[in-house]
Design a protein around this motif. Structure first.
Motif, PDB file in Angstrom:
ATOM      1  N   TRP A   1       0.822  -1.208   0.000  1.00 25.11           N
ATOM      2  CA  TRP A   1       0.000   0.000   0.000  1.00 25.11           C
ATOM      3  C   TRP A   1       0.856   1.258   0.000  1.00 25.11           C
ATOM      4  O   TRP A   1       0.415   2.307  -0.485  1.00 25.11           O
ATOM      5  CB  TRP A   1      -0.989   0.009   1.157  1.00 25.11           C
ATOM      6  N   ILE A   2       2.079   1.171   0.518  1.00 25.68           N
ATOM      7  CA  ILE A   2       2.957   2.340   0.487  1.00 25.68           C
ATOM      8  C   ILE A   2       3.344   2.650  -0.952  1.00 25.68           C
ATOM      9  O   ILE A   2       3.294   3.805  -1.385  1.00 25.68           O
ATOM     10  CB  ILE A   2       4.210   2.098   1.351  1.00 25.68           C
ATOM     11  N   ALA A   3       3.705   1.638  -1.713  1.00 27.33           N
ATOM     12  CA  ALA A   3       4.068   1.849  -3.110  1.00 27.33           C
ATOM     13  C   ALA A   3       2.874   2.342  -3.918  1.00 27.33           C
ATOM     14  O   ALA A   3       3.004   3.246  -4.746  1.00 27.33           O
ATOM     15  CB  ALA A   3       4.613   0.553  -3.717  1.00 27.33           C
TER      16      ALA A   3
ATOM     17  N   GLY B   1      -0.004   6.747  -6.678  1.00 26.70           N
ATOM     18  CA  GLY B   1      -1.187   7.605  -6.769  1.00 26.70           C
ATOM     19  C   GLY B   1      -0.843   9.076  -6.645  1.00 26.70           C
ATOM     20  O   GLY B   1      -1.345   9.915  -7.395  1.00 26.70           O
ATOM     21  N   VAL B   2       0.022   9.417  -5.709  1.00 26.04           N
ATOM     22  CA  VAL B   2       0.413  10.820  -5.527  1.00 26.04           C
ATOM     23  C   VAL B   2       1.178  11.333  -6.737  1.00 26.04           C
ATOM     24  O   VAL B   2       0.905  12.427  -7.250  1.00 26.04           O
ATOM     25  CB  VAL B   2       1.240  10.978  -4.228  1.00 26.04           C
TER      26      VAL B   2
ATOM     27  N   ILE C   1      -9.986  18.611  -3.699  1.00 26.51           N
ATOM     28  CA  ILE C   1     -10.786  17.386  -3.640  1.00 26.51           C
ATOM     29  C   ILE C   1     -10.623  16.575  -4.928  1.00 26.51           C
ATOM     30  O   ILE C   1     -10.494  15.351  -4.880  1.00 26.51           O
ATOM     31  CB  ILE C   1     -12.267  17.729  -3.372  1.00 26.51           C
ATOM     32  N   VAL C   2     -10.585  17.252  -6.064  1.00 25.91           N
ATOM     33  CA  VAL C   2     -10.417  16.554  -7.343  1.00 25.91           C
ATOM     34  C   VAL C   2      -9.078  15.827  -7.378  1.00 25.91           C
ATOM     35  O   VAL C   2      -9.008  14.645  -7.739  1.00 25.91           O
ATOM     36  CB  VAL C   2     -10.540  17.541  -8.523  1.00 25.91           C
ATOM     37  N   TYR C   3      -8.001  16.508  -6.971  1.00 22.58           N
ATOM     38  CA  TYR C   3      -6.689  15.872  -7.006  1.00 22.58           C
ATOM     39  C   TYR C   3      -6.544  14.791  -5.935  1.00 22.58           C
ATOM     40  O   TYR C   3      -5.847  13.796  -6.150  1.00 22.58           O
ATOM     41  CB  TYR C   3      -5.584  16.918  -6.884  1.00 22.58           C
ATOM     42  N   LEU C   4      -7.211  14.963  -4.804  1.00 22.13           N
ATOM     43  CA  LEU C   4      -7.204  13.922  -3.782  1.00 22.13           C
ATOM     44  C   LEU C   4      -7.856  12.651  -4.307  1.00 22.13           C
ATOM     45  O   LEU C   4      -7.303  11.548  -4.176  1.00 22.13           O
ATOM     46  CB  LEU C   4      -7.929  14.409  -2.525  1.00 22.13           C
ATOM     47  N   PHE C   5      -9.024  12.802  -4.931  1.00 22.51           N
ATOM     48  CA  PHE C   5      -9.709  11.626  -5.463  1.00 22.51           C
ATOM     49  C   PHE C   5      -8.979  11.025  -6.662  1.00 22.51           C
ATOM     50  O   PHE C   5      -9.026   9.809  -6.876  1.00 22.51           O
ATOM     51  CB  PHE C   5     -11.155  11.944  -5.800  1.00 22.51           C
ATOM     52  N   LEU C   6      -8.296  11.848  -7.442  1.00 22.70           N
ATOM     53  CA  LEU C   6      -7.462  11.308  -8.519  1.00 22.70           C
ATOM     54  C   LEU C   6      -6.327  10.463  -7.948  1.00 22.70           C
ATOM     55  O   LEU C   6      -6.030   9.375  -8.471  1.00 22.70           O
ATOM     56  CB  LEU C   6      -6.889  12.433  -9.371  1.00 22.70           C
TER      57      LEU C   6
ATOM     58  N   ALA D   1      -7.819   7.200  -6.703  1.00 21.88           N
ATOM     59  CA  ALA D   1      -8.204   6.326  -7.815  1.00 21.88           C
ATOM     60  C   ALA D   1      -6.983   5.701  -8.479  1.00 21.88           C
ATOM     61  O   ALA D   1      -6.977   4.503  -8.793  1.00 21.88           O
ATOM     62  CB  ALA D   1      -9.024   7.109  -8.834  1.00 21.88           C
ATOM     63  N   ILE D   2      -5.939   6.484  -8.684  1.00 19.68           N
ATOM     64  CA  ILE D   2      -4.724   5.943  -9.302  1.00 19.68           C
ATOM     65  C   ILE D   2      -4.057   4.936  -8.370  1.00 19.68           C
ATOM     66  O   ILE D   2      -3.565   3.888  -8.811  1.00 19.68           O
ATOM     67  CB  ILE D   2      -3.769   7.085  -9.684  1.00 19.68           C
ATOM     68  N   GLY D   3      -4.050   5.210  -7.075  1.00 19.09           N
ATOM     69  CA  GLY D   3      -3.474   4.263  -6.115  1.00 19.09           C
ATOM     70  C   GLY D   3      -4.228   2.953  -6.066  1.00 19.09           C
ATOM     71  O   GLY D   3      -3.631   1.881  -6.044  1.00 19.09           O
ATOM     72  N   LEU D   4      -5.557   3.022  -6.063  1.00 18.91           N
ATOM     73  CA  LEU D   4      -6.352   1.792  -6.053  1.00 18.91           C
ATOM     74  C   LEU D   4      -6.202   1.017  -7.363  1.00 18.91           C
ATOM     75  O   LEU D   4      -6.137  -0.217  -7.361  1.00 18.91           O
ATOM     76  CB  LEU D   4      -7.814   2.125  -5.790  1.00 18.91           C
ATOM     77  N   LEU D   5      -6.153   1.740  -8.472  1.00 19.05           N
ATOM     78  CA  LEU D   5      -5.960   1.082  -9.764  1.00 19.05           C
ATOM     79  C   LEU D   5      -4.599   0.389  -9.837  1.00 19.05           C
ATOM     80  O   LEU D   5      -4.500  -0.733 -10.328  1.00 19.05           O
ATOM     81  CB  LEU D   5      -6.114   2.098 -10.900  1.00 19.05           C
ATOM     82  N   SER D   6      -3.577   1.043  -9.329  1.00 20.96           N
ATOM     83  CA  SER D   6      -2.250   0.406  -9.330  1.00 20.96           C
ATOM     84  C   SER D   6      -2.224  -0.808  -8.407  1.00 20.96           C
ATOM     85  O   SER D   6      -1.551  -1.789  -8.697  1.00 20.96           O
ATOM     86  CB  SER D   6      -1.165   1.409  -8.932  1.00 20.96           C
ATOM     87  N   SER D   7      -2.975  -0.762  -7.314  1.00 24.08           N
ATOM     88  CA  SER D   7      -3.053  -1.914  -6.427  1.00 24.08           C
ATOM     89  C   SER D   7      -3.703  -3.107  -7.115  1.00 24.08           C
ATOM     90  O   SER D   7      -3.256  -4.237  -6.991  1.00 24.08           O
ATOM     91  CB  SER D   7      -3.836  -1.545  -5.170  1.00 24.08           C
ATOM     92  N   ILE D   8      -4.762  -2.823  -7.864  1.00 23.36           N
ATOM     93  CA  ILE D   8      -5.449  -3.906  -8.574  1.00 23.36           C
ATOM     94  C   ILE D   8      -4.574  -4.463  -9.682  1.00 23.36           C
ATOM     95  O   ILE D   8      -4.469  -5.681  -9.866  1.00 23.36           O
ATOM     96  CB  ILE D   8      -6.792  -3.404  -9.133  1.00 23.36           C
TER      97      ILE D   8
END
Length: 77
Positions: free
Chosen positions: A25-27, A32-33, A57-62, A65-72
């Motif tokens: 999750w750190i990676a 994502g950031v 808020i837009v950049y936080l959710f981006l 989303a990118i972090g969760l997508l990379s995790s998957i």
């Protein structure tokens, strides 16, 4: 039976990094950031950032989303 979830057979995904093991999750959060920063630079260049409401808020959710997508995609979780 009660501690079967704590067995070493079902360990979470870890990344070996110079002899130490870091949780995945750190990676994924760093990916994502950095992804959100790159998208922000593209939005600034395109002129979208100046007219976008609620930028933080837009950049936080981006980033999320990118972090969760990379995790998957990277770890299947």
């Amino acid at each position: 039976m009660l501690l079967s979830a704590c067995s070493s057979a079902e360990r979470g995904p870890v990344i070996p990094f110079f002899g130490a093991y870091f949780p995945s999750w750190i990676a994924c959060s760093l990916i994502g950031v950095f992804g959100a920063v790159i998208i922000r630079l593209l939005f600034i260049k395109a002129g979208i950032d100046a007219v976008m409401p609620l930028r933080v808020i837009v950049y936080l959710f981006l980033a999320i989303a990118i972090g969760l997508l990379s995790s998957i995609l990277l770890f299947g979780r």
